[in-house]
Design a protein around this motif. Structure first.
Motif, PDB file in Angstrom:
ATOM      1  N   UNK A   1       0.835  -1.191   0.000  1.00  0.00           N
ATOM      2  CA  UNK A   1       0.000   0.000   0.000  1.00  0.00           C
ATOM      3  C   UNK A   1       0.878   1.253   0.000  1.00  0.00           C
ATOM      4  N   UNK A   2       0.495   2.279  -0.791  1.00  0.00           N
ATOM      5  CA  UNK A   2       1.275   3.519  -0.872  1.00  0.00           C
ATOM      6  C   UNK A   2       0.513   4.736  -0.364  1.00  0.00           C
ATOM      7  N   UNK A   3      -0.711   4.529   0.072  1.00  0.00           N
ATOM      8  CA  UNK A   3      -1.499   5.629   0.610  1.00  0.00           C
ATOM      9  C   UNK A   3      -2.701   5.102   1.352  1.00  0.00           C
TER      10      UNK A   3
ATOM     11  N   UNK B   1      -5.484  12.022   5.105  1.00  0.00           N
ATOM     12  CA  UNK B   1      -4.816  11.032   4.271  1.00  0.00           C
ATOM     13  C   UNK B   1      -3.330  10.988   4.617  1.00  0.00           C
ATOM     14  N   UNK B   2      -2.722   9.866   4.302  1.00  0.00           N
ATOM     15  CA  UNK B   2      -1.275   9.693   4.442  1.00  0.00           C
ATOM     16  C   UNK B   2      -0.795   9.022   3.163  1.00  0.00           C
ATOM     17  N   UNK B   3       0.273   9.566   2.571  1.00  0.00           N
ATOM     18  CA  UNK B   3       0.795   9.018   1.317  1.00  0.00           C
ATOM     19  C   UNK B   3       2.303   8.847   1.409  1.00  0.00           C
TER      20      UNK B   3
ATOM     21  N   UNK C   1      -2.263  13.994 -14.293  1.00  0.00           N
ATOM     22  CA  UNK C   1      -0.807  13.958 -14.107  1.00  0.00           C
ATOM     23  C   UNK C   1      -0.306  15.056 -13.170  1.00  0.00           C
ATOM     24  N   UNK C   2      -1.057  16.157 -13.073  1.00  0.00           N
ATOM     25  CA  UNK C   2      -0.655  17.284 -12.234  1.00  0.00           C
ATOM     26  C   UNK C   2      -1.869  17.767 -11.464  1.00  0.00           C
TER      27      UNK C   2
ATOM     28  N   UNK D   1       2.808  13.232 -11.344  1.00  0.00           N
ATOM     29  CA  UNK D   1       3.152  11.819 -11.489  1.00  0.00           C
ATOM     30  C   UNK D   1       2.489  10.903 -10.482  1.00  0.00           C
ATOM     31  N   UNK D   2       3.282   9.942 -10.023  1.00  0.00           N
ATOM     32  CA  UNK D   2       2.791   8.882  -9.128  1.00  0.00           C
ATOM     33  C   UNK D   2       2.246   9.457  -7.828  1.00  0.00           C
ATOM     34  N   UNK D   3       2.925  10.439  -7.254  1.00  0.00           N
ATOM     35  CA  UNK D   3       2.449  11.036  -6.004  1.00  0.00           C
ATOM     36  C   UNK D   3       1.085  11.690  -6.218  1.00  0.00           C
TER      37      UNK D   3
END
Length: 139
Positions: free
Chosen positions: A41-43, A56-58, A101-102, A121-123
């Motif tokens: 998990x990333x977030x 939230x936490x990422x 994307x942004x 991006x990914x974030x």
């Protein structure tokens, strides 16, 4: 404290309530739970640990993998739409969704200080997924 992952779709569909001072324990529990599930998990959003708050936490790879907390996040601008597949720790399988994307986000930090920031991006994709959770949207 690590908490169990919420899987009730009816709970996950409820929009989160505004977070404020007094929710510091929820913030820490969310970070602890994300850290414990980091391999898959990333977030995470607070409703994923059973708390109906806009927190939230990422994992922010642009900051060396540091976990960033956002309280009461709101996406104020977005561009660069694309289609993708995402999974969710609270649900099985992957689902089709559209992301940007942004993005620009207004949020508060752990000390409830206001911020405005741009993410790409990914974030940006992770943040969009978790803000959807805050809004009661599950993919």
């Amino acid at each position: 404290m690590q908490r169990p992952i919420m899987t009730s779709r009816s709970f996950l569909r409820m929009p989160g309530e505004t977070a404020g001072p007094g929710d510091e324990t929820v913030v820490q529990d969310l970070v602890d739970t994300l850290e414990a599930n980091r391999s898959r998990c990333v977030g995470m959003a607070a409703n994923m640990i059973g708390v109906n708050k806009r927190i939230i936490a990422v994992v922010d790879e642009e900051l060396g993998g540091r976990i960033t907390v956002m309280i009461n996040p709101t996406i104020t601008s977005s561009d660069g739409a694309f289609e993708t597949e995402e999974g969710c720790l609270s649900l099985t399988g992957e689902r089709h969704t559209m992301r940007y994307r942004r993005i620009e986000v207004d949020f508060e930090d752990r000390r409830f200080r206001a911020h405005h920031a741009t993410f790409t991006g990914w974030t940006a994709q992770i943040i969009q997924h978790e803000v959807d959770h805050c809004n009661g949207i599950i993919i």
